[in-house]
Design an enzyme around this catalytic site. Structure first.
Site, PDB file in Angstrom:
ATOM      1  N   HIS A  56      26.920  -0.503  12.423  1.00 61.27           N
ATOM      2  CA  HIS A  56      27.060  -0.894  11.021  1.00 61.27           C
ATOM      3  C   HIS A  56      25.966  -0.269  10.162  1.00 61.27           C
ATOM      4  O   HIS A  56      26.196   0.059   8.995  1.00 61.27           O
ATOM      5  CB  HIS A  56      27.013  -2.409  10.880  1.00 61.27           C
ATOM      6  CG  HIS A  56      28.211  -3.099  11.453  1.00 61.27           C
ATOM      7  ND1 HIS A  56      29.443  -3.062  10.846  1.00 61.27           N
ATOM      8  CD2 HIS A  56      28.368  -3.819  12.594  1.00 61.27           C
ATOM      9  CE1 HIS A  56      30.316  -3.733  11.584  1.00 61.27           C
ATOM     10  NE2 HIS A  56      29.682  -4.201  12.642  1.00 61.27           N
ATOM     11  N   ASP A 269      26.245  -2.576  18.146  1.00 57.76           N
ATOM     12  CA  ASP A 269      26.690  -3.430  17.034  1.00 57.76           C
ATOM     13  C   ASP A 269      25.524  -3.643  16.073  1.00 57.76           C
ATOM     14  O   ASP A 269      25.328  -4.728  15.534  1.00 57.76           O
ATOM     15  CB  ASP A 269      27.225  -4.771  17.552  1.00 57.76           C
ATOM     16  CG  ASP A 269      28.040  -5.523  16.496  1.00 57.76           C
ATOM     17  OD1 ASP A 269      28.288  -4.955  15.407  1.00 57.76           O
ATOM     18  OD2 ASP A 269      28.407  -6.684  16.746  1.00 57.76           O
TER      19      ASP A 269
END
Length: 378
Positions: A56, A269
């Protein structure tokens, strides 16, 4: 450039060899000391560059921010962790925000700045199950829509390569089939799918599962659910976060050993919080906080929002804490994501004709050097 080592990971083993690198490619592989070496790393290990398909952001930048300088900062920083290519990953948001994020990734990717290569976009949401949303903003979760996705892919100029979605919310699997037949990998995640629904999702084109154990229906011996499907379907890829907070080491080992060496994919992540001190941040318009354990949570809750994991630390954890075989760990970080993304003709292995994406690694997992397309990054 000729670089050599007594331990280069080739054909699932360490061998004494040297690599001839030109124009970002491995031109040839020779036995150790065949030619005069420009760089000799001695007994340090050389392994393929890491591929992270779920990023992200980092260093205060989030993919949804859609800022050119922020994304460049990420791709120039993550080679310090051994990452040589990656997928910038979105968070569920409005169509306006996501469209801007996609256009920004395209803009930066076309510049080809030195650093980790952008292989495409991981589109996490907005077609999710609100009951398993985790930190994904519920107000922007919508029903699967082929027309809307087509607009997103136009904005991305075809760069959406992976999508996380809840297949049980996809009526008649219309979007799942469309995506799988148009070059987009469908990954089941943030999903409450039953075991049977997961199998039908796979039958209609899904070929991966997002951060297994997190954001999905849980296994029981009478109702295996999506988690059980992840362990049972050994020819379907499964992401795993290896920070020790998202998944217990025993569960990491169980998943990886049940799936075998060819279909596990390690991910970070990582959020914009990676590389930042603990504190308050924003994800998808919601407040999050980084706690002392290094993970991010929705503010004031125990709901995990993502990690601050450095990739090399996750790799070490696979071997030293989850105690999986070395080949399983290497494949999960290199060859397996390359195969899933269909770039295994140039990524994921050390061999003649492949991209010169390399990590030079000491026995105590210190990164001595990272080469992105043959360029030293440290």
């Amino acid at each position: 450039m000729i670089i050599q080592s007594k331990r280069i990971w080739i054909a699932s083993q360490f061998i004494r060899a040297q690599l001839k690198i030109e124009n970002g490619k491995i031109l040839a592989v020779y036995p150790y000391q065949t030619l005069s070496a420009d760089i000799d790393v001695g007994n340090d290990r050389i392994i393929p560059g890491f591929i992270d398909v779920h990023v992200h952001g980092a260093y205060g930048f989030d993919t949804n921010d859609a800022t050119e300088e922020g994304l460049i900062k990420v791709l120039q920083g993550i080679p310090s962790e051994g990452i040589t290519s990656f997928l910038p990953t979105t968070v569920t948001q409005s169509e306006e925000v996501l469209t801007a994020a996609l256009k920004n990734v395209v803009k930066v990717a076309k510049q080809k700045p030195a650093g980790a290569e952008i292989l495409g976009v991981h589109f996490e949401g907005p077609y999710l199950n609100v009951e398993y949303k985790g930190a994904q903003p519920q107000e922007h979760i919508v029903a699967p829509d082929i027309g809307q996705f087509q607009r997103y892919q136009v904005a991305a100029q075809g760069m959406i390569k992976l999508i996380t979605m809840a297949v049980e919310k996809d009526e008649d699997h219309r979007l799942t089939r469309y995506l799988s037949q148009n070059g987009v990998v469908v990954s089941m995640g943030h999903s409450g799918a039953t075991y049977d629904q997961a199998i039908m999702g796979i039958a209609n084109g899904a070929m991966s599962m997002t951060h297994v154990f997190n954001g999905m229906s849980r296994f029981s011996h009478r109702d295996p659910a999506l988690t059980g499907a992840a362990m049972r379907t050994r020819d379907v890829y499964g992401e795993i976060i290896t920070d020790g907070n998202h998944v217990h080491w025993a569960a990491v080992n169980t998943l990886m050993m049940s799936k075998g060496k060819d279909h596990n994919i390690m991910i970070t992540d990582a959020l914009c919080t990676k590389g930042c001190a603990p504190g308050e941040f924003e994800l998808g318009g919601h407040r999050i906080e980084v706690k002392e354990n290094g993970s991010a949570y929705l503010y004031g809750t125990n709901t995990l929002a993502g990690s601050t994991l450095r990739f090399i630390d996750g790799f070490r954890n696979l071997i030293e804490k989850a105690e999986v075989p070395f080949e399983y760990a290497v494949n999960a970080c290199t060859l397996n994501p390359a195969r899933m993304l269909r770039v295994d003709d140039r990524k994921g292995r050390i061999a003649a004709g492949f991209d010169a994406d390399l990590v030079v690694l000491s026995d105590d997992y210190q990164i001595r050097q990272t080469y992105c397309l043959g360029k030293a990054m440290l």
